[in-house]
Write an enzyme that holds these catalytic residues in place. Structure first.
Site, short mmCIF file in Angstrom:
data_model
loop_
_atom_site.label_atom_id
_atom_site.label_comp_id
_atom_site.label_asym_id
_atom_site.label_seq_id
_atom_site.Cartn_x
_atom_site.Cartn_y
_atom_site.Cartn_z
N THR A 1 -9.09 -5.56 3.92
CA THR A 1 -8.91 -4.67 2.78
C THR A 1 -9.81 -5.21 1.68
O THR A 1 -9.68 -6.38 1.30
CB THR A 1 -7.44 -4.68 2.29
OG1 THR A 1 -6.59 -4.37 3.39
CG2 THR A 1 -7.22 -3.70 1.15
N ASP B 1 0.84 -1.19 0.00
CA ASP B 1 0.00 0.00 0.00
C ASP B 1 0.88 1.24 0.00
O ASP B 1 1.76 1.38 0.85
CB ASP B 1 -0.91 -0.02 1.24
CG ASP B 1 -2.03 0.99 1.13
OD1 ASP B 1 -2.31 1.46 0.01
OD2 ASP B 1 -2.63 1.31 2.17
N GLN C 1 -4.34 2.69 14.85
CA GLN C 1 -3.24 3.15 13.99
C GLN C 1 -2.39 4.21 14.68
O GLN C 1 -1.16 4.16 14.69
CB GLN C 1 -3.84 3.71 12.70
CG GLN C 1 -2.81 4.20 11.68
CD GLN C 1 -3.49 4.86 10.46
OE1 GLN C 1 -4.71 4.86 10.32
NE2 GLN C 1 -2.67 5.43 9.60
N GLU D 1 -10.59 4.08 3.21
CA GLU D 1 -9.60 4.74 2.36
C GLU D 1 -9.92 4.38 0.92
O GLU D 1 -9.93 3.21 0.55
CB GLU D 1 -8.17 4.34 2.75
CG GLU D 1 -7.78 4.90 4.11
CD GLU D 1 -6.30 4.85 4.44
OE1 GLU D 1 -5.60 3.97 3.87
OE2 GLU D 1 -5.85 5.66 5.25
N ASP E 1 -9.22 0.41 1.75
CA ASP E 1 -8.26 0.00 2.78
C ASP E 1 -8.80 0.47 4.14
O ASP E 1 -8.41 1.51 4.66
CB ASP E 1 -6.90 0.65 2.46
CG ASP E 1 -5.84 0.28 3.48
OD1 ASP E 1 -5.92 -0.83 4.02
OD2 ASP E 1 -4.93 1.10 3.72
N ARG F 1 -8.44 4.24 13.04
CA ARG F 1 -7.52 5.37 13.27
C ARG F 1 -6.95 5.40 14.69
O ARG F 1 -5.82 5.86 14.89
CB ARG F 1 -8.25 6.68 12.99
CG ARG F 1 -8.76 6.83 11.57
CD ARG F 1 -7.65 6.79 10.56
NE ARG F 1 -8.16 6.94 9.20
CZ ARG F 1 -7.43 6.72 8.12
NH1 ARG F 1 -6.16 6.32 8.23
NH2 ARG F 1 -7.95 6.87 6.92
N GLU G 1 -8.99 3.98 -2.69
CA GLU G 1 -7.71 3.77 -3.36
C GLU G 1 -7.92 3.08 -4.71
O GLU G 1 -8.93 2.40 -4.93
CB GLU G 1 -6.78 2.91 -2.50
CG GLU G 1 -6.60 3.46 -1.08
CD GLU G 1 -5.41 2.88 -0.33
OE1 GLU G 1 -4.56 2.22 -0.97
OE2 GLU G 1 -5.35 3.09 0.89
N HIS H 1 -3.58 13.99 0.10
CA HIS H 1 -3.83 13.17 1.29
C HIS H 1 -2.66 13.27 2.27
O HIS H 1 -2.87 13.49 3.48
CB HIS H 1 -4.04 11.71 0.87
CG HIS H 1 -4.15 10.76 2.03
ND1 HIS H 1 -5.23 10.76 2.90
CD2 HIS H 1 -3.31 9.79 2.47
CE1 HIS H 1 -5.05 9.82 3.81
NE2 HIS H 1 -3.89 9.22 3.58
N LYS I 1 -4.70 -1.59 10.12
CA LYS I 1 -5.00 -1.73 8.70
C LYS I 1 -5.25 -3.18 8.29
O LYS I 1 -5.91 -3.44 7.29
CB LYS I 1 -3.80 -1.24 7.87
CG LYS I 1 -3.38 0.16 8.14
CD LYS I 1 -4.26 1.12 7.37
CE LYS I 1 -3.70 2.52 7.42
NZ LYS I 1 -4.46 3.42 6.55
N GLU J 1 -10.24 12.85 6.89
CA GLU J 1 -10.05 14.13 6.20
C GLU J 1 -11.39 14.85 6.00
O GLU J 1 -11.48 16.06 6.21
CB GLU J 1 -9.40 13.90 4.84
CG GLU J 1 -7.96 13.44 4.91
CD GLU J 1 -7.51 12.86 3.59
OE1 GLU J 1 -7.00 13.63 2.77
OE2 GLU J 1 -7.69 11.65 3.36
CA CA Z 1 -4.04 2.93 2.73
#
Ligand code: CA
Length: 390
Positions: A235, A105, A218, A176, A211, A215, A178, A112, A231, A336
């Site tokens: 996924t 990843d 993390q 996320e 993904d 938080r 992606e 970002h 994470k 975000e």
């Molecule tokens: Ca990611």
């Protein structure tokens, strides 16, 4: 409007007709899956590549075979397809389209990386000094990559508290958005880098990736070695892999790279991809962005991974990192979109920050008349029994 699954797309998937049937390699044509084994006799290709449960054999074949097959399928599927080869998608069961070998990843969106830098290091320069030189990334967990539609169980982990960590379900479950690609062809040799002008040939096709990220887990665990259990719990990828050939018309120049990257990462070819992306939560679109804004291209990502001589194998999955745009409402994660939870979104009249049990998230992507396979996932409580993850 065109559904995005016509002859110019023909993405590959692994589909079970019903619970009693084994998975079969298929291509999607509108709202049906076409079992390739059933039309293999009409295609001038090695039968073993298509009479298969999934993409694994095709990924292991030479890249020239991919284009031959894609062209043969476009020609064959322009004609009538026998009923026994056609599987209505309503009621069919998707499997992972390929066995995920390694999973990497990246962190390739400058917007970002800047947004997170501002949030977590407010007194420093938001972008770290290495960012414009190195396509930053980490190795993820291939065993917990799941196909779109798989329920996502809220993970339990160490959460930071003022008086020390507690072990509990995450309270800051995020998404996320992606773009991922899968590699194929024979494995590269250990110690042999992949020059940038050969890397694109190794890219078989593209998937959307969610993904999922916890938080709070993390934030506590990532120092100093980076993402780990926050994470690796799940996924999600599309059930359909869009072949590289289908996205060829949508290649565009990426953002200007300043300072210019080191010579091994300089690509004379444009490898930005003009794919409009969106995130839906609770039935409402909460973000719209475009993959063309990614600072590091897919080809630069792959070249960088192999630059130290690491082996690239068929079935490797490489994800871009969260894709955020410059404008408000174009961010690819809730952290975000809500300014770390400080500015809730209003969805169906309710203020919302991170994901709640029962929430359903859908990622979508489209380039012209080519729709990428959507990635849907619903959050279930940490008390729910675990799913098989297929
Ligand atoms: Ca990611």
């Amino acid at each position: 409007m065109h559904d995005g699954f016509g002859l110019s797309n023909l993405p590959y998937g692994s589909i079970r007709r019903d619970r009693a049937s084994p998975p079969r390699l298929c291509v999607r044509l509108h709202d049906e899956a076409i079992e390739l084994a059933a039309i293999a006799g009409d295609l001038d290709v090695d039968r073993a590549l298509v009479d298969a449960p999934n993409l694994d054999r095709l990924l292991g074949a030479a890249p020239t075979a991919w284009t031959v097959l894609h062209e043969a399928l476009r020609a064959r599927l322009a004609e009538e397809v026998p009923a026994h080869a056609r599987v209505p998608l309503a009621g069919a069961i998707p499997y992972l389209p390929f066995t995920v070998a390694d999973y990497v990843d990246f962190y390739s969106s400058i917007e970002h990386a800047t947004n997170l830098g501002r949030m977590f290091r407010p007194d420093a320069e938001p972008l770290l000094p290495n960012w414009r030189h190195v396509p930053v990334g980490y190795h993820g967990r291939s065993g917990t990559v799941v196909v779109a539609g798989t329920p996502i169980r809220r993970p339990v982990g160490q959460l930071p508290r003022p008086d020390g960590p507690t072990f509990a379900p995450t309270e800051r479950l995020d998404i996320e958005l992606e773009l991922g690609f899968v590699t194929g062809g024979p494995p590269t040799s250990l110690g042999a880098p992949l020059p940038i002008d050969e890397a694109a040939d190794r890219i078989f096709g593209f998937v959307l990736v969610n993904d999922w990220s916890a938080r709070d887990i993390q934030r506590w665990e990532y120092v100093p070695l980076g993402p780990f259990l926050g994470k690796s719990f799940a996924t999600s990828i599309s059930a359909w892999v869009t072949p590289r050939d289908a996205l060829e018309p949508y290649r565009v120049a990426g953002p200007e790279q300043q300072p210019p990257p080191l010579p091994y990462l300089r690509d004379p070819e444009p490898w930005g991809l003009d794919i409009a992306l969106e995130v839906e939560l609770g039935g409402e679109t909460i973000s719209r962005t475009n993959a063309a804004g990614l600072y590091w291209s897919v080809v630069q990502q792959l070249t960088h991974v192999a630059s130290n001589g690491a082996v690239v194998r068929p079935g490797d999955l490489y994800a871009s990192g969260t894709i955020s745009g410059p404008a408000s409402g174009s961010e690819g994660s809730l952290i975000e979109l809500t300014q770390n939870g400080d500015r809730p979104l209003t969805i169906a009249g309710e203020e919302r920050t991170f994901l709640l049990d029962g929430d359903r998230v859908v990622l979508r992507g489209r380039a012209g008349d080519v729709e990428l396979g959507e990635v849907a996932g619903q959050i279930v409580s940490s008390e729910q029994p675990a799913s098989s993850g297929r």
